[in-house]
Design a protein around this motif. Structure first.
Motif, PDB file in Angstrom:
ATOM      1  N   VAL A 135      -5.848  -3.102  22.725  1.00 46.88           N
ATOM      2  CA  VAL A 135      -6.265  -2.490  21.453  1.00 46.88           C
ATOM      3  C   VAL A 135      -7.795  -2.356  21.419  1.00 46.88           C
ATOM      4  N   ALA A 136      -8.487  -3.412  21.867  1.00 52.22           N
ATOM      5  CA  ALA A 136      -9.959  -3.379  21.874  1.00 52.22           C
ATOM      6  C   ALA A 136     -10.463  -2.329  22.868  1.00 52.22           C
ATOM      7  N   VAL A 137      -9.791  -2.221  24.028  1.00 53.27           N
ATOM      8  CA  VAL A 137     -10.218  -1.225  25.021  1.00 53.27           C
ATOM      9  C   VAL A 137     -10.083   0.178  24.420  1.00 53.27           C
ATOM     10  N   ALA A 138      -8.950   0.431  23.754  1.00 53.56           N
ATOM     11  CA  ALA A 138      -8.719   1.762  23.183  1.00 53.56           C
ATOM     12  C   ALA A 138      -9.779   2.080  22.130  1.00 53.56           C
ATOM     13  N   ARG A 139     -10.077   1.102  21.262  1.00 55.66           N
ATOM     14  CA  ARG A 139     -11.076   1.336  20.205  1.00 55.66           C
ATOM     15  C   ARG A 139     -12.461   1.562  20.811  1.00 55.66           C
ATOM     16  N   ALA A 140     -12.799   0.734  21.799  1.00 56.80           N
ATOM     17  CA  ALA A 140     -14.118   0.857  22.432  1.00 56.80           C
ATOM     18  C   ALA A 140     -14.259   2.227  23.100  1.00 56.80           C
ATOM     19  N   ARG A 141     -13.175   2.698  23.745  1.00 53.10           N
ATOM     20  CA  ARG A 141     -13.254   4.013  24.405  1.00 53.10           C
ATOM     21  C   ARG A 141     -13.395   5.140  23.386  1.00 53.10           C
ATOM     22  N   THR A 142     -12.701   4.986  22.254  1.00 49.79           N
ATOM     23  CA  THR A 142     -12.821   6.020  21.213  1.00 49.79           C
ATOM     24  C   THR A 142     -14.261   6.068  20.691  1.00 49.79           C
ATOM     25  N   LEU A 143     -14.806   4.891  20.401  1.00 53.63           N
ATOM     26  CA  LEU A 143     -16.177   4.842  19.863  1.00 53.63           C
ATOM     27  C   LEU A 143     -17.183   5.381  20.883  1.00 53.63           C
ATOM     28  N   ALA A 144     -17.035   4.959  22.135  1.00 56.32           N
ATOM     29  CA  ALA A 144     -17.968   5.394  23.174  1.00 56.32           C
ATOM     30  C   ALA A 144     -17.814   6.896  23.410  1.00 56.32           C
ATOM     31  N   GLY A 145     -16.571   7.369  23.398  1.00 57.04           N
ATOM     32  CA  GLY A 145     -16.309   8.795  23.631  1.00 57.04           C
ATOM     33  C   GLY A 145     -16.965   9.636  22.552  1.00 57.04           C
ATOM     34  N   LYS A 146     -16.882   9.178  21.325  1.00 54.62           N
ATOM     35  CA  LYS A 146     -17.495   9.946  20.224  1.00 54.62           C
ATOM     36  C   LYS A 146     -19.018  10.000  20.394  1.00 54.62           C
ATOM     37  N   LEU A 147     -19.580   8.861  20.787  1.00 53.27           N
ATOM     38  CA  LEU A 147     -21.039   8.818  20.988  1.00 53.27           C
ATOM     39  C   LEU A 147     -21.492   9.844  22.022  1.00 53.27           C
ATOM     40  N   ALA A 148     -20.611  10.112  22.985  1.00 51.37           N
ATOM     41  CA  ALA A 148     -20.996  10.978  24.119  1.00 51.37           C
ATOM     42  C   ALA A 148     -20.728  12.457  23.864  1.00 51.37           C
ATOM     43  N   ILE A 149     -20.233  12.800  22.655  1.00 48.47           N
ATOM     44  CA  ILE A 149     -19.838  14.197  22.400  1.00 48.47           C
ATOM     45  C   ILE A 149     -20.964  15.196  22.679  1.00 48.47           C
ATOM     46  N   SER A 150     -22.190  14.829  22.271  1.00 41.68           N
ATOM     47  CA  SER A 150     -23.297  15.789  22.427  1.00 41.68           C
ATOM     48  C   SER A 150     -23.990  15.685  23.776  1.00 41.68           C
ATOM     49  N   VAL A 151     -23.537  14.763  24.611  1.00 40.29           N
ATOM     50  CA  VAL A 151     -24.270  14.546  25.870  1.00 40.29           C
ATOM     51  C   VAL A 151     -24.256  15.778  26.783  1.00 40.29           C
ATOM     52  N   CYS A 194     -31.779  12.007  34.583  1.00 36.95           N
ATOM     53  CA  CYS A 194     -30.469  11.900  35.252  1.00 36.95           C
ATOM     54  C   CYS A 194     -30.101  13.238  35.885  1.00 36.95           C
ATOM     55  N   ARG A 195     -30.347  14.316  35.113  1.00 35.23           N
ATOM     56  CA  ARG A 195     -30.013  15.659  35.630  1.00 35.23           C
ATOM     57  C   ARG A 195     -30.826  15.934  36.893  1.00 35.23           C
ATOM     58  N   GLU A 196     -32.129  15.638  36.849  1.00 32.09           N
ATOM     59  CA  GLU A 196     -32.979  15.906  38.008  1.00 32.09           C
ATOM     60  C   GLU A 196     -32.573  15.053  39.214  1.00 32.09           C
ATOM     61  N   LEU A 197     -32.052  13.877  38.912  1.00 37.71           N
ATOM     62  CA  LEU A 197     -31.594  12.974  39.980  1.00 37.71           C
ATOM     63  C   LEU A 197     -30.277  13.443  40.591  1.00 37.71           C
ATOM     64  N   GLY A 198     -29.626  14.388  39.904  1.00 35.08           N
ATOM     65  CA  GLY A 198     -28.321  14.851  40.367  1.00 35.08           C
ATOM     66  C   GLY A 198     -27.197  13.893  39.991  1.00 35.08           C
ATOM     67  N   LEU A 199     -27.452  13.033  39.001  1.00 40.08           N
ATOM     68  CA  LEU A 199     -26.418  12.095  38.558  1.00 40.08           C
ATOM     69  C   LEU A 199     -25.325  12.888  37.844  1.00 40.08           C
ATOM     70  N   PRO A 200     -24.029  12.680  38.203  1.00 41.97           N
ATOM     71  CA  PRO A 200     -22.977  13.454  37.543  1.00 41.97           C
ATOM     72  C   PRO A 200     -23.008  13.251  36.030  1.00 41.97           C
ATOM     73  N   LEU A 201     -22.536  14.280  35.319  1.00 44.49           N
ATOM     74  CA  LEU A 201     -22.547  14.240  33.858  1.00 44.49           C
ATOM     75  C   LEU A 201     -21.833  12.997  33.314  1.00 44.49           C
ATOM     76  N   GLN A 202     -20.707  12.658  33.955  1.00 41.03           N
ATOM     77  CA  GLN A 202     -19.930  11.496  33.479  1.00 41.03           C
ATOM     78  C   GLN A 202     -20.794  10.224  33.526  1.00 41.03           C
ATOM     79  N   HIS A 203     -21.562  10.090  34.600  1.00 44.08           N
ATOM     80  CA  HIS A 203     -22.399   8.903  34.735  1.00 44.08           C
ATOM     81  C   HIS A 203     -23.565   8.940  33.744  1.00 44.08           C
ATOM     82  N   ALA A 204     -24.119  10.146  33.544  1.00 38.83           N
ATOM     83  CA  ALA A 204     -25.219  10.282  32.587  1.00 38.83           C
ATOM     84  C   ALA A 204     -24.726   9.914  31.184  1.00 38.83           C
TER      85      ALA A 204
END
Ligand code: HEM
Length: 382
Positions: free
Chosen positions: A175-191, A207-217
């Motif tokens: 339950v905590a994992v699901a809630r944490a993922r929802t909260l984190a996912g929302k935070l990343a909407i504008s990324v 991060c972009r200049e480093l070529g870090l994938p979007l997911q990692h950024a």
């Protein structure tokens, strides 16, 4: 409990929980020993994060990706950059604080700190106020431009609070994992949008200049928001309360050159990251005790730093504790300089009138992982 933690000096084993460390030298030994201690195995923060944002985060915390990223973003976290950031992003708000106090108005420091921190950390990451407004589906430049940052604070705090109850284990229930993922996912909407256009002088741009994938950024952006929001707001608000309650604001007003000492003392006494976990990855002897692979270690930062004594503006740098409130070794807090720039800015604004302040009303924020105030209303005395 943290006061009682001093009894663990230098290191003591508590059944079912693991080793507790209450000695600055032992703490530093552990921070500097990455051959025997890990931040990504069960019992440490990286393990918690891997469940929320994905196992790739282990490289970001401990693999070659960690060293590379830290090296490539170092200048963004240096004093010159963070002083400029504070001036550019929250300079006007700090000036307004001085004006309000000088005009005899009552100011809620806790509420202002939540907004100041949201604005500065977002900028450091590379997210504009419009990005934050979009995350919470608010109109940009609505009636109250601070509102997205108030909501951001509550949102991040809920995520941080999920770490409560991880003393024995950092394995989250589903339950905590699901809630944490929802909260984190929302935070990343504008990324994704921010990642495309962020200035190279921001973390996402780098991060972009480093070529870090979007997911990692995205993961990194979430991590920084979480690392730098509650901790800094707590330090800001509690620093103001400490200056009042200890009476030390008078010492500071009489000796304004001690302002950097007041900031350091505030960090020492508040130590918002009061406990830091590590897991033992290989058998090792520490302070004469045998630690076994798989055991957990908790560094009792607050207990260690507060053993030095009460908050004193005239206390000089304490070599033994150094900056333990920012951790140590390769994971030493990346945001330390931003913290200094921001606390300095706040104290400058608070003392600009040269008069002491009084606390009109205070309420603690309840059921939170990082202790802080819900309300701390102050006004200049007489
Ligand atoms: C008073 C405020 C703060 C305190 C007391 C604090 C404390 C800490 C501590 C103790 C660690 C080490 C954790 C460990 O070793 O497991 C850490 C790491 C970190 N902090 Fe802070 N922090 C604060 C503010 C910030 C801010 C404002 C930011 C950035 C926006 C930030 C970003 C980070 C990052 C990215 C790390 C991970 C560094 C690494 O693993 O290499 N912190 N912080």
């Amino acid at each position: 409990m943290l006061l009682a933690g001093r009894a663990a000096r230098p290191i003591r084993k508590i059944p079912k929980l693991g080793w507790f460390v209450a000695d600055p030298l032992v703490a530093r030994q552990i921070y500097n020993d990455s051959a025997h201690f890990s931040i990504v195995s069960e019992g440490a923060a990286g393990h918690w994060w891997a469940q929320v944002v994905g196992e790739w985060v282990e490289d970001l915390f401990e693999g070659p990706g960690h060293t590379e990223l830290r090296t490539r973003v170092r200048d963004l976290f240096a004093a010159k950059h963070t002083d400029d950031l504070v001036h550019r992003v929250i300079g006007d708000a700090l000036q307004q604080l001085t004006v309000d106090l000088d005009a005899g108005r009552t100011v809620d420091i806790a509420e202002r700190a939540r907004v100041l921190v949201g604005r500065s950390v977002s900028d450091l990451v590379g997210m504009t106020p419009a990005d934050i407004a979009a995350v919470f589906e608010l109109a940009d430049h609505g009636d109250d431009p601070d509102e997205p940052f108030r909501i951001l604070f509550d949102h991040v705090e809920e995520l941080v609070n999920l770490a409560m109850g991880t003393m024995a284990s950092t394995t989250l229930d589903p339950v905590a994992v699901a809630r944490a993922r929802t909260l984190a996912g929302k935070l990343a909407i504008s990324v994704p949008a921010a990642y495309e256009r962020a200035d190279a002088n921001t973390t996402l741009g780098r991060c972009r200049e480093l070529g870090l994938p979007l997911q990692h950024a995205s993961g990194l952006a979430i991590l920084m928001a979480v690392a730098g929001t509650d901790t800094l707001a707590s330090a800001m608000t509690r620093m103001v309360a400490l200056l009042h309650d200890s009476g030390e604001q008078h010492a500071l007003l009489a000796a304004p050159e001690r302002l950097p000492d007041a900031v350091r003392e505030a960090l020492r006494v508040t130590s918002p990251a009061y406990l830091v976990g590590r897991s033992v990855t290989a058998d090792v002897e520490v302070a004469g005790r045998q630690l076994r692979a798989g055991e957990h270690v908790k560094i009792l930062t607050w207990s260690i730093t507060n053993a030095v004594g009460d908050f004193r503006v005239h206390r000089d740098y304490v070599a033994q504790t150094r900056q333990l409130w920012f951790g140590g070794g390769r994971h030493l807090c990346l945001g330390a300089q931003l913290v200094h720039s921001e606390l300095t800015g706040l104290l400058d604004a608070l003392t600009a009138a040269g008069r002491p302040f009084e606390v009109v009303e205070r309420r603690y924020r309840r059921k939170v992982f990082i202790p802080t105030y819900e309300t701390l209303r102050i006004r200049l005395a007489g």
